[in-house]
Design an enzyme around this catalytic site. Sequence first.
Site, PDB file in Angstrom:
ATOM      1  N   TYR A   1      -6.602  -4.710   1.125  1.00 50.92           N
ATOM      2  CA  TYR A   1      -6.692  -5.905   0.274  1.00 50.92           C
ATOM      3  C   TYR A   1      -5.520  -6.039  -0.698  1.00 50.92           C
ATOM      4  CZ  TYR A   1     -11.556  -6.003   1.839  1.00 50.92           C
ATOM      5  OH  TYR A   1     -12.687  -6.039   2.595  1.00 50.92           O
ATOM      6  N   ILE A   2      -4.800  -4.975  -0.947  1.00 53.30           N
ATOM      7  CA  ILE A   2      -3.729  -5.022  -1.953  1.00 53.30           C
ATOM      8  C   ILE A   2      -2.367  -4.948  -1.278  1.00 53.30           C
ATOM      9  CG2 ILE A   2      -5.131  -4.118  -3.830  1.00 53.30           C
ATOM     10  CD1 ILE A   2      -4.049  -1.356  -3.293  1.00 53.30           C
TER      11      ILE A   2
END
Length: 896
Positions: free
Chosen positions: A135-136
């Site tokens: 997600y990052i």
Amino acid sequence: MEENEDLNDGQNDNLSEGQQPNKDESSEALTRVTGMYKDWFLDYASYVILERAVPAIEDGFKPVQRRIMHSLKELDDGRYNKVANVVGHTMQYHPHGDASIADAMVQLGQKDLLIDTQGNWGNILTGDSAAASRYIEARLSKFALEVVYSPKITEWQLSYDGRKKEPVNLPVKFPLLLAQGAEGIAVGLSTKILPHNFIELIDASIKHLKGKRFTLVPDFPTAGIIDVSNYNDGLRGGKIRVRARISQLDKNTLVINEIPYGTNTSTLIDSILKANDKGKIKIKKIEDNTAAEVEILVHLPSGISPDKTIDALYAFTACESSISPLGCIIEDNKPLFIGVTEMLKRSTDATVELLRQELEIQLSELEEQWHFASLERIFIENRIYRDIEEEETWEGVITAIDKGLKPHTTHLRRPVTEEDIVRLTEIRIKRISKFDLDKAQQHLESLEDKIAQVKHHLEHLIEFAIDYFKNLKETYGKGKERKSEIRIFDDIEATKVVIRNTKLYVNREEGFVGTSLKRDEYVTDCSDIDDIIVFTRDGSMQVTKVDAKTFVGKNIIHVAVFKKKDKRTIYNMIYKDGKGGPSYIKRFNVTSITRDKSYDLTAGTPNSQVLYFSANPNGEAEVVTVNLRQAGSIKKLKWDIDFADVLIKGRSSKGNVVTKYTVKRIELKEKGVSTLKPRKIWFDDVVRRLNVDGRGELIGEFKGDDLLLIITQKGVVKTIQPVLTSHFDEDMIVLEKYNPNKPISAIYWEGEKERFYVKRFHVENENKEETFITDHSKSYLEIVSTDWLPVVEVEFPKPRGKDPKENLRVELEDFIAVKGIKAMGNQLTPEKVKNINLLDPLPYEEKEPEDAEDIEVVDEENISPEENGNYGSGPTSKYDSDEKDGEQGEGQTTLF
């Protein structure tokens, strides 16, 4: 390892004499593993030290960090990459699982230096973890691209599977290790290098290059307050103390805005709640409002001192902690213990060497460009390309060009090679047809200028390196100012600030004291870390730790909480020496003791007995009446004794004779007054604390009811009792002994009327905080004075084309009378004002206070008024002391 060999050599000692081991059995059943253990352990230890836990001095990276940075560079296209993709790419170089790589990358990203992050990367303030790596996103920062990479001077090695090449060390041109810090536990050693300030590191590198001395101290991303007086250059044995920044929001609320390094808001709040549960501190509730910045509100119950609670938070919670640095790095594949000063010197010297290598490569490339540009010009300008028209073989073409070039190459800086000639044959006809001689000459001159510049840099390499560091500071230094405030901490004694969370009881007749004797006589509130002092009828004294129930000796006459180094509490005593001996009088204090040791305060004769005893927190000396028994021809059976006539001596002194006859009783005739001089109090601006040790600026001499006057830049005035645990605001502008008769004079800007106003007033409510300027948002305090007769000078701006108005001198006593603290005051002047200057006050003769008499005693303790009913005082005592040397012990403490 010799021990292991000896053990193996003796492994057959249990065989009977003359018996030989069976060779076949030993060869099958016995396997000597000593060498295997030795090799395996050393291999494992070396691997953990070199490949996992300890950073290299060359670039400041551990292997996993270096491989992450190499992967980011390979993937770099200016856009963000999913961290999961970076982790997967890094696994080509790092022979471990993805979890360890992802964790290491998050730690790098949270340092906000090398990686430009996007998404939820966690929060070092709250301890929240980062989102999943899918997600990052991340990419290299501009700073990393400039200082970390230089492929042409990088030394490469094969990756663990031999399929890829990875850097041995990255050519980092910055003291990165000290900027980021490092921590790791290996086999047999560990490292803990604390982070330092970006700008200070650059300044230190420049100082080193200039041959100047420098000092480095840590700076933490969580800010806070730090005491680096024992940093020891980051070597083993050093220690720094870190504190949260705690301030008083109001009388019942404390606010924590910065936290110590190594903690987060969750662990900090847990430690506060734990201390509250144990009764060390007393709080009502905690609110955590932390978002981008820390804000923890600690609400206190009414009646609890905020100043004392601040000290208790430092003493009993994670609001203060100690960090022990340990500078260990890898150099030449060996662990090395060095300080941060040496680390910075080595890093700076390595940066200079890297810059030299880059300049040499740049020079070589520029000279190569100049060489070929010159050949190209000769080849085209002299039409040498026509010489190859008749050649039918490749060798002939090469020979023809070489022959054509020779007359024109004498000025070249190196010989012409066959490779140069091959490059000339690759020039296109279009380029030859459009060749511009002037542009070619300009290009050559430009290259010559660049070559000259690079050579100049090489000849003045140190100056070039200094300019390089200055450019880094100018480009990337904004927003990287120091966060942690450096301050020298005062030592907080836990017994002074702990909340009295339990009650002490005594059974005088049976000789028991403790917190569980609830049916017996209540003595005082105490804490479980306090010591108590006990006196018994037979003249013995003992100090012991607070416990549920402790036997100290029958017939207890006095028991109290004991405090260390208390020279202000004076004990007055009259005792009978033995069964029929004379009576003696003595005065003494108790400062140095050994816990749980019984001290005899009499002359040591058996059957001695205390006839009169009192404990006096401020050295009070009462008057007593001695009554004798009628016996024989005694003429005087009753007379008074004033303890003020008796010198304070050591507790082991015998005392002065009262009478040789039998005493019937001793009665208190008159309560005593303090025989101690007023206490001198100083303010130490370094630690911003009051003290009685002579450190800082002398504020004055204080008696029992004297107060301190405090005025802040916000226009707030208050008076407080001079308690040594008091905390003071950063914007405090007046701190002095309070004189209730002396008015306070102030000049302030009134925001609504936009004029300067003057007022004079007295403090109307002692021990209460009051604001004496108007509450308009633009109102501010210009000048405040506590002189009796202050004088100010008003300067006016110069009008355009006119002479300036003459300065106005104002004697404030004549200008305005003393009014109430809430009065607005009088307008100073309707004119525009340039400056207001405070001049020397008019002379005023103040009545001298009467001197205290008798004894002066050093006060090393703060005895608060709420604890003993009167505020103490007093510098050093001139009394004869028979105190025995060598009696101080581990548990020495003092009366409260």
